[in-house]
Design a protein around this motif. Structure first.
Motif, short mmCIF file in Angstrom:
data_model
loop_
_atom_site.label_atom_id
_atom_site.label_comp_id
_atom_site.label_asym_id
_atom_site.label_seq_id
_atom_site.Cartn_x
_atom_site.Cartn_y
_atom_site.Cartn_z
N LEU A 194 0.83 -1.21 0.00
CA LEU A 194 0.00 0.00 0.00
C LEU A 194 0.86 1.25 0.00
CD1 LEU A 194 -2.79 1.30 0.13
CD2 LEU A 194 -2.68 1.11 2.63
N GLY A 195 1.97 1.21 0.74
CA GLY A 195 2.87 2.36 0.77
C GLY A 195 3.47 2.64 -0.60
N LEU A 196 3.82 1.59 -1.33
CA LEU A 196 4.36 1.75 -2.68
C LEU A 196 3.32 2.34 -3.61
CD1 LEU A 196 6.71 1.29 -4.63
CD2 LEU A 196 5.90 -1.06 -4.94
N LEU A 197 2.07 1.87 -3.51
CA LEU A 197 1.00 2.37 -4.36
C LEU A 197 0.71 3.84 -4.07
CD1 LEU A 197 -1.31 1.96 -6.40
CD2 LEU A 197 -2.72 1.14 -4.48
N VAL A 198 0.60 4.18 -2.79
CA VAL A 198 0.28 5.57 -2.41
C VAL A 198 1.43 6.50 -2.80
CG1 VAL A 198 -0.12 7.10 -0.45
CG2 VAL A 198 -1.27 4.89 -0.55
N VAL A 207 0.26 2.10 11.02
CA VAL A 207 -0.33 3.41 10.77
C VAL A 207 0.65 4.52 11.13
CG1 VAL A 207 -2.14 5.02 11.53
CG2 VAL A 207 -2.72 2.64 11.01
N MET A 208 1.33 4.38 12.25
CA MET A 208 2.26 5.42 12.69
C MET A 208 3.51 5.46 11.83
SD MET A 208 0.70 6.95 15.09
CE MET A 208 2.05 7.97 15.67
N ALA A 209 3.93 4.33 11.29
CA ALA A 209 5.15 4.28 10.47
C ALA A 209 4.89 4.56 9.00
CB ALA A 209 5.82 2.91 10.63
N PHE A 210 3.64 4.48 8.60
CA PHE A 210 3.28 4.61 7.19
C PHE A 210 3.77 5.91 6.55
CE2 PHE A 210 0.18 5.06 3.66
CZ PHE A 210 0.44 3.87 3.00
N PRO A 211 3.63 7.07 7.20
CA PRO A 211 4.11 8.31 6.56
C PRO A 211 5.59 8.30 6.24
CG PRO A 211 2.68 8.81 8.43
CD PRO A 211 2.96 7.35 8.47
N LEU A 212 6.42 7.73 7.11
CA LEU A 212 7.85 7.67 6.85
C LEU A 212 8.16 6.78 5.65
CD1 LEU A 212 9.26 7.36 10.49
CD2 LEU A 212 9.11 9.41 9.06
N MET A 213 7.46 5.67 5.56
CA MET A 213 7.66 4.77 4.43
C MET A 213 7.27 5.44 3.13
SD MET A 213 5.75 1.14 3.65
CE MET A 213 6.51 0.28 5.02
N VAL A 214 6.09 6.06 3.11
CA VAL A 214 5.59 6.70 1.90
C VAL A 214 6.52 7.84 1.47
CG1 VAL A 214 3.72 8.10 0.94
CG2 VAL A 214 3.19 6.07 2.27
N ARG A 215 6.98 8.62 2.41
CA ARG A 215 7.84 9.76 2.07
C ARG A 215 9.15 9.29 1.44
NH1 ARG A 215 8.13 15.01 2.76
NH2 ARG A 215 10.13 16.05 3.02
N ILE A 223 9.77 6.46 -0.17
CA ILE A 223 9.53 5.90 -1.50
C ILE A 223 9.14 6.99 -2.49
CG2 ILE A 223 8.14 4.26 -2.81
CD1 ILE A 223 7.82 2.62 -0.28
N ARG A 224 8.35 7.95 -2.03
CA ARG A 224 7.92 9.04 -2.92
C ARG A 224 9.13 9.85 -3.40
NH1 ARG A 224 3.73 14.00 -1.39
NH2 ARG A 224 3.89 15.08 -3.42
N LEU A 225 10.04 10.16 -2.51
CA LEU A 225 11.23 10.91 -2.90
C LEU A 225 12.06 10.13 -3.92
CD1 LEU A 225 12.35 12.39 0.54
CD2 LEU A 225 11.28 13.61 -1.37
N ALA A 226 12.12 8.81 -3.75
CA ALA A 226 12.86 7.98 -4.70
C ALA A 226 12.19 7.99 -6.07
CB ALA A 226 12.96 6.55 -4.18
N ILE A 227 10.86 7.95 -6.11
CA ILE A 227 10.15 7.97 -7.38
C ILE A 227 10.31 9.33 -8.07
CG2 ILE A 227 7.86 7.86 -8.45
CD1 ILE A 227 7.06 5.88 -6.28
N PRO A 243 13.21 -0.92 -10.40
CA PRO A 243 14.64 -1.12 -10.10
C PRO A 243 15.34 0.16 -9.65
CG PRO A 243 14.04 -2.21 -12.15
CD PRO A 243 12.88 -1.36 -11.77
N LEU A 244 14.93 1.31 -10.22
CA LEU A 244 15.58 2.56 -9.87
C LEU A 244 15.22 3.05 -8.47
CD1 LEU A 244 15.25 4.47 -13.27
CD2 LEU A 244 17.30 3.41 -12.32
N ILE A 245 14.02 2.71 -8.02
CA ILE A 245 13.58 3.19 -6.70
C ILE A 245 13.80 2.15 -5.60
CG2 ILE A 245 11.85 4.67 -7.76
CD1 ILE A 245 9.72 2.67 -6.81
N LEU A 246 14.41 1.02 -5.95
CA LEU A 246 14.61 -0.03 -4.96
C LEU A 246 15.34 0.44 -3.71
CD1 LEU A 246 13.98 -2.96 -4.39
CD2 LEU A 246 16.09 -3.61 -5.56
N PRO A 247 16.40 1.26 -3.84
CA PRO A 247 17.05 1.77 -2.59
C PRO A 247 16.09 2.55 -1.72
CG PRO A 247 18.47 2.13 -4.49
CD PRO A 247 17.15 1.67 -5.04
N GLY A 248 15.21 3.34 -2.34
CA GLY A 248 14.24 4.10 -1.56
C GLY A 248 13.22 3.20 -0.88
#
Length: 232
Positions: free
Chosen positions: A30-34, A103-111, A113-117, A145-150
């Motif tokens: 879900l974090g990757l999709l969002v 829920v509490m960790a979700f924003p950090l994950m999304v941020r 991954i979003r920066l990597a994208i 593959p390009l966003i895998l580090p993120g």
């Protein structure tokens, strides 16, 4: 470590690792999709979605835990149907602790991954699309593959955040030893009783060690993946 920690302390640490693992694993798709939606798509309500995603970072954790209780408790507007139809109960269970941590960790994950994208040049994706590749195929073969580090960095940061989650967890699932008592909850419980400071101090050191290990691992794995992708 089992000799250094008491059985109660060991159970709290083991439960924290279990909760954090499942919180990270289940929220990652879900974090990757969002993150991809916020980085690449334009749609009505995009800013509202962005605000909702980051809301747990702003709200007091107790408020987030209370909202989870209202939503996923046995009498909650979602929880009551999960209990009746599927027998799934979150409140006062370790699964509820995993939900609160996610829920509490979700924003950090999304941020992360979003920066990597957003760092990926859209022209690379457009070039693949012009060659006839579908959007899912472009994402799988070019973007992913390009966003895998993120993704790895976001997952590890989310895991570390989940390990330290306290306010929402104790509000939603209480502090039941052996069932919902995670590492932060155990530290809090030890500090509430006379003579519990040594036990709390041991768990504090464990928490610091796990957090530092997660941060260093995040940097190390991200660098290795980035080097392999770049071919260096």
């Amino acid at each position: 470590m089992t000799d250094w920690l008491t059985p109660e302390e060991w159970r709290a640490m083991a439960l924290s690792l279990r909760v954090s693992f499942w919180a990270t694993l289940c929220s990652l798709p879900l974090g990757l999709l969002v993150a991809h939606a916020l980085a690449r798509w334009n749609f009505p309500g995009k800013q509202i979605l962005n605000g909702i995603v980051h809301l747990p970072l702003i709200l007091p954790p107790v408020v987030t835990g209370y909202l989870l209780l209202l939503t996923f408790g046995r009498r909650g507007w979602v929880g009551q149907y999960l209990d009746q139809w599927f027998g799934i109960v979150f409140a006062f269970r370790w699964t509820g602790a995993a939900l609160a941590a996610a829920v509490m960790a979700f924003p950090l994950m999304v941020r992360a991954i979003r920066l990597a994208i957003e760092a990926v040049d859209p022209k690379l994706e457009q070039a693949s699309a012009t060659l006839g590749a579908s959007r899912p195929w472009v994402f799988a073969t070019v973007t992913l593959p390009l966003i895998l580090p993120g993704i790895i960095a976001g997952a590890i940061l989310a895991f570390a955040k989940a390990m330290g989650e306290f306010g929402a967890t104790i509000t939603f699932v209480s502090n039941i030893p052996g069932q919902t008592q995670t590492l932060p909850s155990a530290i809090y419980a030890f500090l509430q009783v006379p003579g519990g400071e040594p036990q709390a101090a041991r768990l504090v050191m464990v928490a610091i060690a796990i957090a530092m290990t997660a941060l260093l691992l995040s940097e190390w794995v991200s660098r290795i993946v980035a080097r392999r992708i770049s071919g260096r």
